[in-house]
Design a protein around this motif. Structure first.
Motif, PDB file in Angstrom:
ATOM      1  N   GLY A  40       0.806  -1.204   0.000  1.00  0.00           N
ATOM      2  CA  GLY A  40       0.000   0.000   0.000  1.00  0.00           C
ATOM      3  C   GLY A  40       0.847   1.265   0.000  1.00  0.00           C
ATOM      4  O   GLY A  40       2.054   1.241   0.214  1.00  0.00           O
ATOM      5  N   THR A  41       0.178   2.393  -0.216  1.00  0.00           N
ATOM      6  CA  THR A  41       0.892   3.664  -0.248  1.00  0.00           C
ATOM      7  C   THR A  41       1.259   4.128   1.149  1.00  0.00           C
ATOM      8  O   THR A  41       2.118   4.998   1.307  1.00  0.00           O
ATOM      9  CB  THR A  41       0.055   4.705  -1.007  1.00  0.00           C
ATOM     10  N   ALA A  73      -2.098   9.439  -3.619  1.00  0.00           N
ATOM     11  CA  ALA A  73      -2.689   8.116  -3.435  1.00  0.00           C
ATOM     12  C   ALA A  73      -3.995   7.955  -4.197  1.00  0.00           C
ATOM     13  O   ALA A  73      -4.260   6.903  -4.785  1.00  0.00           O
ATOM     14  CB  ALA A  73      -2.907   7.854  -1.942  1.00  0.00           C
ATOM     15  N   SER A 123      -1.564   5.233  -5.028  1.00  0.00           N
ATOM     16  CA  SER A 123      -2.281   4.004  -4.672  1.00  0.00           C
ATOM     17  C   SER A 123      -2.933   3.485  -5.946  1.00  0.00           C
ATOM     18  O   SER A 123      -4.087   3.814  -6.240  1.00  0.00           O
ATOM     19  CB  SER A 123      -3.331   4.272  -3.597  1.00  0.00           C
ATOM     20  N   HIS A 162      -4.199   0.793  -6.673  1.00  0.00           N
ATOM     21  CA  HIS A 162      -5.436   0.042  -6.435  1.00  0.00           C
ATOM     22  C   HIS A 162      -6.626   0.960  -6.181  1.00  0.00           C
ATOM     23  O   HIS A 162      -7.778   0.542  -6.315  1.00  0.00           O
ATOM     24  CB  HIS A 162      -5.252  -0.913  -5.247  1.00  0.00           C
ATOM     25  N   LYS A 163      -6.387   2.216  -5.831  1.00  0.00           N
ATOM     26  CA  LYS A 163      -7.493   3.111  -5.527  1.00  0.00           C
ATOM     27  C   LYS A 163      -8.157   3.681  -6.775  1.00  0.00           C
ATOM     28  O   LYS A 163      -9.310   4.123  -6.711  1.00  0.00           O
ATOM     29  CB  LYS A 163      -7.009   4.260  -4.637  1.00  0.00           C
ATOM     30  N   ARG A 220      -5.812  -4.836  -4.154  1.00  0.00           N
ATOM     31  CA  ARG A 220      -5.640  -4.027  -2.950  1.00  0.00           C
ATOM     32  C   ARG A 220      -4.177  -4.049  -2.479  1.00  0.00           C
ATOM     33  O   ARG A 220      -3.527  -5.074  -2.522  1.00  0.00           O
ATOM     34  CB  ARG A 220      -6.547  -4.561  -1.845  1.00  0.00           C
ATOM     35  N   GLN A 221      -3.689  -2.900  -2.071  1.00  0.00           N
ATOM     36  CA  GLN A 221      -2.325  -2.635  -1.602  1.00  0.00           C
ATOM     37  C   GLN A 221      -1.324  -2.439  -2.730  1.00  0.00           C
ATOM     38  O   GLN A 221      -0.142  -2.229  -2.472  1.00  0.00           O
ATOM     39  CB  GLN A 221      -1.814  -3.736  -0.644  1.00  0.00           C
ATOM     40  N   SER A 274       0.717  -0.347  -5.156  1.00  0.00           N
ATOM     41  CA  SER A 274       1.127   1.057  -5.097  1.00  0.00           C
ATOM     42  C   SER A 274       2.330   1.280  -6.004  1.00  0.00           C
ATOM     43  O   SER A 274       2.991   0.320  -6.428  1.00  0.00           O
ATOM     44  CB  SER A 274       1.469   1.433  -3.643  1.00  0.00           C
TER      45      SER A 274
END
Length: 914
Positions: free
Chosen positions: A382-383, A498, A570, A572-573, A579-580, A582
């Motif tokens: 993740g970021t 992010a 991020s 994944h965002k 997820r996670q 980055s």
């Protein structure tokens, strides 16, 4: 935005042209169907004629439906053949909606319907059926007469081979203006071929296009020198859509051209048309470079190999799952591929994330290219971890970091790890929504000038800001960096983006990104024009003192300035990654000074057992965004704008729910454009672009603050209701709002679901208000007042306790947070005071000062209102007492505030333990 029906008349809507185009064809289909049922209706025929004319103005920008179908539609309209007109319009409308034209030859023909014939040379699948190869379009800008274009298309079509990896169709235009319009409108264009000798002005009746280009890309005298128009067009296209491959065909000496600096935007130069097959292969090869996913491609191959695993990952190959009596459902749920594509080895081409030499190295290089960076690193934790990696790499004990107090907690923990001293600067408050905006440039400049006055400017290493913020506040990174570099030319900038990773692929958002700003400033400072501009500015400002410089537009010395920007995403965002996932993007002129520390920080925080599927998803996210990110980001932006317009203009919904506008989210002093809202009657795309070019802050329209206080719901309550009753999920809440964000996953159906939910809730509230008692209505009004009007003030950062400052009398407020943080590890150093107790009020009035021993972070709003070593003041206590959120990290009501004992602080020297 204007009415889609009239969109073709307003180039201000060009960024959403593809969406409007589909709307227009669907509307024309409805009119044509009506005319076919009522062939004597002059009114319906007139509507068909008017809308067909609107469509025709821009249709030359796409390969499909092409001139043959367009001409057949025109002829049937003029002949009054309503049945044929309706059939052809339906064919085109349906093909655009279903994308059948990408697969079926019959979609391009004007004849009667036939069974779908796949495009020539489509390879067979394993079951004998056709396989759809990725389809794209090639723009050819040529001086040749339009009458010759169909023959040229047919010649390029004959170059296709059965083993080509992709299908493409050709779009011809004859001018600079038409080429720019096509690249803006047609999201399928992946390559542009420039034939030297084309003209500047369009032959089409599009005066708004000419006006737009004259305003944004004014022609220069040297534009019309031999070959200059080609290079200028290449540069224009590259600045707007940097992912596109550009090829130049010229009868000038290609050897000399290829070595010219003007060819930086051009992938390859050909000597006119002497090698048509080479051009065809080059076009395919350029797309292949972006399509290749080195890690994912190899992981697929690895999953098909017969591997014996004797390493520490029993789940690899899936035998422990599929042979189990108890967890076979895991294999049934996830399938075989995810298990066969697992390993703890770095052999077999899988490569090491920590020491990449193969596929991951190639992946890093492709990521840097795609995101406009000099270097790129992958983050698999993740970021939050990416931020700590960057902070640790660029900071050391004693460095001062000017940082937004409201940034993500990972930055604050990074300062604890490194011993860097945070100098907290405050964002402008949005008290009515219980949230903060972004930090004004004047505040940042004042912090730098205060450090200069105190003699500590040399220790200021980093400016650390969040862009864009959770709630959509976008900085103007180019201006922030330029003015700060005017005070200290070697500053490092850490931009936490992010939530903003998608922005690189939107021409609207890109100018507000760190990497976009770094590229623009590097070009600017390297130009002779800037040197002259700086020389004049230097003479004009030579005698200004620091107080005057605070309100002066600053410029850095081109001989001293260094571009040093770090951007964390991020992935994944906002992109299609697990997820996670980055990324850390780097544009650092002095990275040779940082490379060693960066690698150490990367080793320190990165797992030696990274998830292979996560790495592969980062590879695929990059591929998708390079090939279709332009289309996806424009669509998500258009959906957001439609949501804003629909909700705020609905007579019932807007009584109880409303989307906060740029005018409400950004104070007027930071909006020199004066823009109040996106969309009519407040503004157009032109107004939006002007504000994003010039305003200190702009609001990302895809981050929608949906106000729910007038409906009697607090943010947490409303978030739960959306989820439980309507299956709508959102992330963030405030006291009286929820954050709705559109992303590349959203469709117009998703938008309709949200609008329908708000309409249903509004009807329920309206009915209850109508049937409720006077007492019930009064209770509702009181609830609304408590959420909308009686909101607590937002506390600013106070100061660090004198024991954690080098100079208690300094006007700069940096402090040593690390020793305060670790003092709390010893319980003998700490005490607890209940928030509601009289002792809190007594100590606020008479002392001794209360000093926080840890971070206290309420969710929402999600920023630390207390940090280790901070003096707790009355406004912070008042805010805490009014908070009604359930989640507060670092605070337990039963214990109270965790403080450093006054006796421990009494004789503390800030330099004694750092």
């Amino acid at each position: 935005m204007k009415d889609p029906a009239n969109a073709s008349h307003h180039l201000a809507n060009v960024y959403a042209g593809a969406i409007f185009r589909e709307d227009q064809w669907r509307r024309l289909n409805a009119y044509a169907r009506g005319w076919a049922e009522m062939p004597d209706s002059a009114e319906l025929r007139a509507k068909c004629r008017t809308l067909s004319g609107d469509i025709a103005r821009m249709e030359h920008c796409w390969a499909y439906p092409g001139p043959r179908l367009i001409e057949a539609i025109r002829e049937s309209l003029e002949a009054g053949d309503a049945a044929t007109f309706a059939r052809l319009v339906r064919k085109v409308s349906d093909a655009l909606l279903s994308s059948d034209f990408r697969r079926e030859e019959s979609a391009w023909e004007a004849g009667a319907e036939t069974e779908g014939r796949v495009l020539d040379f489509a390879p067979p699948s394993l079951d004998g059926g056709p396989v759809q190869r990725p389809y794209f379009e090639v723009l050819i800008v040529t001086p040749s007469e339009p009458a010759q274009w169909q023959r040229a298309k047919d010649e390029m079509r004959r170059l296709r081979r059965p083993d080509d990896a992709f299908d493409y169709a050709v779009v011809h235009v004859g001018s600079f203006e038409d080429a720019v319009l096509a690249v803006m409108l047609n999201t399928d264009i992946q390559a542009v071929v420039l034939y030297d000798g084309f003209g500047y002005a369009t032959r089409h009746d599009i005066p708004d296009l000419h006006e737009y280009l004259v305003r944004t890309i004014p022609p220069k005298a040297d534009t019309f020198e031999p070959g200059a128009l080609s290079t200028r067009l290449a540069k224009t296209i590259a600045s707007f859509r940097p992912e596109i491959d550009i090829y130049l065909l010229s009868d000038r000496a290609p050897e000399r051209l290829a070595a010219s600096d003007e060819m930086a935007s051009i992938r390859r130069v050909f000597h006119h048309v002497e090698e048509p097959m080479e051009l065809h292969l080059s076009i395919l090869d350029g797309v292949k470079d972006r399509f290749e996913t080195p890690y994912f491609d190899n992981l697929k191959k690895y999953a098909t190999r017969p591997i014996g695993t004797f390493h520490a990952l029993p789940i690899a190959r899936g035998k422990s799952v599929f042979n189990s009596n108890w967890i076979r459902d895991m294999g049934q749920f996830y399938g075989t591929n995810i298990l066969f594509a697992e390993s703890s080895a770095t052999t077999g081409g899988l490569d090491s994330l920590l020491e990449p030499t193969g596929n991951i190295k190639k992946m890093n290089e492709a990521t840097a290219r795609a995101f406009g960076a000099k270097r790129a690193y992958l983050g698999t934790n993740g970021t939050s971890t990416s931020n700590k990696i960057v902070v640790q790499a660029i900071c050391k004990p004693g460095d001062i970091v000017i940082v937004d107090r409201n940034c993500h907690k990972s930055h604050h923990y990074g300062f604890v790890l490194t011993g860097a001293q945070p100098y907290y600067v405050e964002a402008f408050p949005l008290v009515q929504y219980s949230m903060y905006g972004a930090v004004p440039l004047r505040t940042i400049k004042k912090a730098l000038l205060d450090c200069k006055a105190e003699g500590t400017l040399a220790r200021v290493k980093v400016i650390d800001l969040t862009n864009c913020t959770f709630d959509g506040h976008m900085y103007n990174p180019r201006r922030v960096m330029e003015e700060c570099l005017g005070i200290k030319p070697d500053l490092v900038f850490l931009w936490d983006e992010a939530w903003f990773g998608f922005a690189r692929f939107s021409p609207l958002h890109r100018k507000r990104t760190a990497m976009g700003a770094a590229a623009a400033l590097a070009e600017r400072y390297g130009s002779a024009e800037y040197r002259e501009e700086y020389k004049a500015w230097k003479e004009k400002t030579a005698n200004l003192d620091d107080a005057a410089l605070l309100d002066t537009r600053l410029m850095p010395d081109p001989d001293k300035v260094r571009i040093r920007a770090y951007q964390t995403n991020s992935t994944h965002k906002s992109m299609s990654a697990f997820r996670q996932g980055s990324m850390m993007l780097v544009w650092d002129d002095d990275f040779h000074q940082v490379e060693g520390p960066f690698e150490e920080a990367f080793f320190a925080h990165t797992s030696t057992s990274p998830n292979l599927q996560l790495i592969a998803s980062l590879d695929l996210a990059r591929r998708q965004m390079e090939l279709e990110g332009y289309a996806l980001t424009l669509r998500m932006t258009e959906i957001a704008l439609r949501l804003r317009n629909t909700i705020n203009n609905h007579p019932l919904i807007s009584k109880y729910f409303r989307i906060a506008t740029p005018g409400e989210m950004i104070p007027a002093e930071f909006r020199e454009s004066g823009i109040e809202d996106y969309g009519p009657p407040n503004g157009s795309w032109v107004d939006l672009i002007a504000s994003w070019d010039n305003d200190e802050f702009a609001l990302d329209p895809t981050r929608i603050t949906l106000l729910c206080g007038s409906a009697g719901f607090d943010g947490t309550q409303f978030k739960g209701m959306l989820s439980d009753r309507f299956d709508i999920q959102v992330n963030k809440t405030s006291r009286n709002s929820v954050l709705v964000q559109t992303n590349i996953n959203n469709t117009h159906s998703d938008a309709a679901l949200l609008v329908k939910a708000l309409a249903d809730l509004s009807r329920d509230i309206e009915a209850k208000q109508k049937n409720d008692t006077t007492s019930g209505r009064e209770q509702f009004a009181a609830r609304v007042k408590s959420l909308v009007t009686d909101v607590p003030d937002l506390p600013n950062f106070s100061r660090f306790h004198d024991g954690f400052r080098d100079n208690a009398k300094a006007r700069s407020n940096e402090g040593h947070m690390r020793p305060a943080f670790f003092m709390a590890y010893d319980e003998d150093n700490c005490e607890f005071v209940r928030l509601a107790s009289e002792e809190v009020d007594k100590r606020l009035k008479d002392g001794p000062e209360m000093v926080s021993a840890n971070f206290v972070i309420p969710y929402p709003p999600g920023f630390p209102i207390m940090v280790p070593g901070q003096v707790i003041t009355a406004d912070t206590v008042t805010y805490m007492r009014k908070l009604d959120v359930k989640e507060i990290h670092g605070y337990h009501a039963a214990q109270g505030l965790k403080l450093i004992k006054p006796s421990v602080l009494e004789n503390r020297n800030a330099t004694s333990t750092r």
